[in-house]
Scaffold this motif. Sequence first.
Motif, PDB file in Angstrom:
ATOM      1  N   GLN A  13      43.957  40.089  51.405  1.00 45.89           N
ATOM      2  CA  GLN A  13      44.303  41.451  51.800  1.00 45.89           C
ATOM      3  C   GLN A  13      43.356  41.975  52.867  1.00 45.89           C
ATOM      4  O   GLN A  13      43.764  42.686  53.787  1.00 45.89           O
ATOM      5  N   LYS A  14      42.072  41.646  52.749  1.00 46.74           N
ATOM      6  CA  LYS A  14      41.105  42.092  53.758  1.00 46.74           C
ATOM      7  C   LYS A  14      41.401  41.470  55.118  1.00 46.74           C
ATOM      8  O   LYS A  14      41.304  42.141  56.148  1.00 46.74           O
ATOM      9  N   LYS A  15      41.757  40.199  55.121  1.00 46.57           N
ATOM     10  CA  LYS A  15      42.112  39.548  56.380  1.00 46.57           C
ATOM     11  C   LYS A  15      43.358  40.181  56.993  1.00 46.57           C
ATOM     12  O   LYS A  15      43.415  40.428  58.199  1.00 46.57           O
ATOM     13  N   GLN A  16      44.340  40.452  56.136  1.00 46.28           N
ATOM     14  CA  GLN A  16      45.555  41.084  56.644  1.00 46.28           C
ATOM     15  C   GLN A  16      45.273  42.491  57.142  1.00 46.28           C
ATOM     16  O   GLN A  16      45.795  42.904  58.186  1.00 46.28           O
ATOM     17  N   GLU A  17      44.417  43.235  56.415  1.00 47.88           N
ATOM     18  CA  GLU A  17      44.063  44.581  56.858  1.00 47.88           C
ATOM     19  C   GLU A  17      43.370  44.552  58.214  1.00 47.88           C
ATOM     20  O   GLU A  17      43.653  45.365  59.094  1.00 47.88           O
ATOM     21  N   LEU A  18      42.440  43.598  58.395  1.00 44.26           N
ATOM     22  CA  LEU A  18      41.735  43.482  59.668  1.00 44.26           C
ATOM     23  C   LEU A  18      42.706  43.184  60.797  1.00 44.26           C
ATOM     24  O   LEU A  18      42.644  43.795  61.879  1.00 44.26           O
ATOM     25  N   PHE A  19      43.642  42.250  60.548  1.00 49.35           N
ATOM     26  CA  PHE A  19      44.613  41.897  61.580  1.00 49.35           C
ATOM     27  C   PHE A  19      45.493  43.095  61.947  1.00 49.35           C
ATOM     28  O   PHE A  19      45.684  43.408  63.127  1.00 49.35           O
ATOM     29  N   LEU A  20      46.011  43.784  60.920  1.00 47.91           N
ATOM     30  CA  LEU A  20      46.907  44.916  61.179  1.00 47.91           C
ATOM     31  C   LEU A  20      46.158  46.068  61.853  1.00 47.91           C
ATOM     32  O   LEU A  20      46.725  46.771  62.701  1.00 47.91           O
TER      33      LEU A  20
ATOM     34  N   LYS B 230      38.442  31.782  29.437  1.00 52.66           N
ATOM     35  CA  LYS B 230      38.977  30.928  30.493  1.00 52.66           C
ATOM     36  C   LYS B 230      40.081  31.628  31.274  1.00 52.66           C
ATOM     37  O   LYS B 230      40.144  31.570  32.509  1.00 52.66           O
ATOM     38  N   LYS B 231      40.963  32.317  30.547  1.00 51.16           N
ATOM     39  CA  LYS B 231      42.052  33.022  31.216  1.00 51.16           C
ATOM     40  C   LYS B 231      41.510  34.186  32.048  1.00 51.16           C
ATOM     41  O   LYS B 231      41.961  34.423  33.173  1.00 51.16           O
ATOM     42  N   LEU B 232      40.547  34.925  31.507  1.00 53.66           N
ATOM     43  CA  LEU B 232      39.964  36.039  32.263  1.00 53.66           C
ATOM     44  C   LEU B 232      39.269  35.539  33.529  1.00 53.66           C
ATOM     45  O   LEU B 232      39.315  36.189  34.574  1.00 53.66           O
ATOM     46  N   ARG B 233      38.613  34.388  33.425  1.00 51.56           N
ATOM     47  CA  ARG B 233      37.975  33.826  34.613  1.00 51.56           C
ATOM     48  C   ARG B 233      39.018  33.459  35.674  1.00 51.56           C
ATOM     49  O   ARG B 233      38.806  33.656  36.870  1.00 51.56           O
ATOM     50  N   ALA B 234      40.139  32.936  35.222  1.00 46.45           N
ATOM     51  CA  ALA B 234      41.218  32.621  36.160  1.00 46.45           C
ATOM     52  C   ALA B 234      41.771  33.888  36.808  1.00 46.45           C
ATOM     53  O   ALA B 234      42.055  33.917  38.008  1.00 46.45           O
ATOM     54  N   PHE B 235      41.942  34.947  35.984  1.00 48.33           N
ATOM     55  CA  PHE B 235      42.390  36.229  36.545  1.00 48.33           C
ATOM     56  C   PHE B 235      41.420  36.746  37.595  1.00 48.33           C
ATOM     57  O   PHE B 235      41.810  37.223  38.655  1.00 48.33           O
ATOM     58  N   TYR B 236      40.130  36.654  37.280  1.00 54.35           N
ATOM     59  CA  TYR B 236      39.107  37.142  38.206  1.00 54.35           C
ATOM     60  C   TYR B 236      39.142  36.371  39.525  1.00 54.35           C
ATOM     61  O   TYR B 236      39.070  36.963  40.608  1.00 54.35           O
ATOM     62  N   GLN B 237      39.235  35.044  39.431  1.00 55.03           N
ATOM     63  CA  GLN B 237      39.282  34.233  40.639  1.00 55.03           C
ATOM     64  C   GLN B 237      40.521  34.546  41.463  1.00 55.03           C
ATOM     65  O   GLN B 237      40.457  34.643  42.696  1.00 55.03           O
ATOM     66  N   SER B 238      41.667  34.714  40.775  1.00 51.98           N
ATOM     67  CA  SER B 238      42.899  35.054  41.481  1.00 51.98           C
ATOM     68  C   SER B 238      42.785  36.407  42.177  1.00 51.98           C
ATOM     69  O   SER B 238      43.230  36.575  43.317  1.00 51.98           O
ATOM     70  N   ALA B 239      42.155  37.373  41.499  1.00 55.88           N
ATOM     71  CA  ALA B 239      41.978  38.691  42.110  1.00 55.88           C
ATOM     72  C   ALA B 239      41.081  38.623  43.330  1.00 55.88           C
ATOM     73  O   ALA B 239      41.337  39.288  44.348  1.00 55.88           O
ATOM     74  N   GLU B 240      40.030  37.810  43.264  1.00 57.95           N
ATOM     75  CA  GLU B 240      39.141  37.659  44.424  1.00 57.95           C
ATOM     76  C   GLU B 240      39.879  37.024  45.597  1.00 57.95           C
ATOM     77  O   GLU B 240      39.715  37.443  46.738  1.00 57.95           O
ATOM     78  N   ASP B 241      40.692  36.010  45.321  1.00 61.92           N
ATOM     79  CA  ASP B 241      41.471  35.367  46.390  1.00 61.92           C
ATOM     80  C   ASP B 241      42.433  36.355  47.028  1.00 61.92           C
ATOM     81  O   ASP B 241      42.575  36.402  48.266  1.00 61.92           O
ATOM     82  N   GLN B 242      43.106  37.139  46.195  1.00 59.26           N
ATOM     83  CA  GLN B 242      44.027  38.138  46.733  1.00 59.26           C
ATOM     84  C   GLN B 242      43.293  39.191  47.552  1.00 59.26           C
ATOM     85  O   GLN B 242      43.777  39.637  48.595  1.00 59.26           O
TER      86      GLN B 242
END
Length: 631
Positions: free
Chosen positions: A272-279, A256-268
């Motif tokens: 980051q991709k959106k910010q990279e595109l904007f910059l 359960k904790k690893l799944r939460a880590f994975y989801q958090s990493a995907e959100d981040q």
Amino acid sequence: MARRRRRQTLVLFFLCITVVAPLAVYTDRLATTPTFVAIDHLDDEIPFQESLGAVKEPAWPIFPKKLSDSNQIHAHSGNDAPVSGAREIYLSNAGDRPNRVLSEDIKGTRLEAESRIKQVTNEEGKHAGLQEGETKGEEMPTRFHKTISKTLSVNQDLHNPEMSSKVDSSGLSLAKVQQFKDQLIRAKVYLSLSPSRTYPEFIRELRARVREVEHTLGDATNDTELPKGAHEKLKMMEQTLAKGRQIHNDCSSVIKKLRAFYQSAEDQLRAQKKQELFLTQVAAKTLPRGLHCLPLHLTTAYHSLDSNKQQFPHQEKLEDPKLFHYALFSDNVLATAAVVNSTILNAKYPENHVFHIVTDRLNYAAMKMWFLANPPGKAAIQVQNVDEFTWLNSSYSPVLKQLGSQSMIDYYFKSHLAKSDGNLKFRNPKYLSILNHLRFYLPEIFPKLSKVVFLDDDVIVQKDLSSLWAIDLKEKVNGAAETCGENFHRFDRYLNFSNPLIAKNFDPRACGWAYGMNVFDLIEWRKQNITEIYHHWQKLNEDRLLWKLGTLPPGLITFWKRTYPLDRSWHVLGLGYSLNVSQKDIAGAAVIHYNGNMKPWLEIGIGKYRNYWSKYVNYDQVYLRDCNINP
């Protein structure tokens, strides 16, 4: 018969040594020294459960004083995968003796015995003059022995940190750097789980180990960059993590904790991709200081010249249809200079080439001054100001009328009042420049020419292009390199096929092509009335429902069924956005194109492609030195 009897005797002898003797030794060691054995069920081949009958698993984890690789035996199944039935039992004896651990099975010992039997069998086969694989009786048992031997070998590498770093990346083992990263992930999972908080000593030890590993790992990317003592840190962290496995014997909470880590990493990652595109879009729109300084210095120098020194030589070549004419529309002095310089240096007969440059009023003097100070040898050059094209006005050109409309102004400068587009690239101000749309008015700009090669200002010419004028376009108007792959750069990527007008007239799977290096037959252009076709579709797209902004979508429509496909080696694209353009394609290309945001004159340009562009820029030129423009 004698040989067979001798073989059986040897087998029984080694079986006694490798199976019966270890049982006695291990049973004796239970009473004296702490051990840790992880094994699996043997399908009740050995009644080992009776010796465990009086042993009870404690309700709390008991940590052995020392866990090391030397007293751990890991049994694997024949397919090199760990058997799922394995579990670890931690035992404590009466009194103050150290904690001891006993396993439920001895499959690892049996595998070792079978490996030794194989060795004896192979030795006898060799003494008998038979090679391995040639013995008639070597069928299933010998192949099984080979598999077991290989399994044991791989298993040792997997659980020996010293060996794991020596196995290459194609094997099962991981390098020490990767093992450290894996340990950090497991440690952070243990630290975040609530059962760990009831063991403060374990938490303190694990946090200390995390700090040690992070300090040891640093910025290392391979094992050679790790400091001395890294192997010891690896072992110490593994021992601490073994304690964590005892505490967290329920896998569901870890999953359960690893799944939460994975989801958090995907959100981040998405953020980051959106910010990279904007910059990236911001960086692409921003003019570097040097490129802002350069036209200012050039403009000042131009206006200090006498009027008789402000003219180019070879003006008689400008309308000669027998020569090779190039059209280049840009407000970037440095980029234009690189295009012209690369074309001239790679031309067989530079005196037969003519460059027609059109720029805006702001950069007209600077563009002229650059080529007056850096003349292109025997080639002819012309610089024009688009504002002097009096025939190009909003009453004639629908796109000029649209660019000056209030909705377009709101779209760029008051975006909160207009419907916003998700794709930031369509909000690039370059689409407001009429220079971007001059490619649709070539017959009007060059009324006496029959064929023109159009070049973008972000290309570099690497070969002589004179043979382009000899290509028979088969009554087509546009010669261009097609860009479609299996699913990329087809019409449905640029046009809105949900609109019935588009769906009715065009094929969504039709192959796209690229601007940047195009051959235009102006005779066929005039005959087929291409400019009027362009105007017709621009009027239909006033509300931008057929396509977004830009020149490629209307180009695909305007030259639909009027484009002749050139060989792809004429025009290689992607150097402004892709890291995967092959060196072979670049070396064989007549023209390379830095299409995308990462232009070679910007800091965000892709470094490995920059030299192809910079070698055609004379950085010793006085104006570039004054503006601190360097490679």
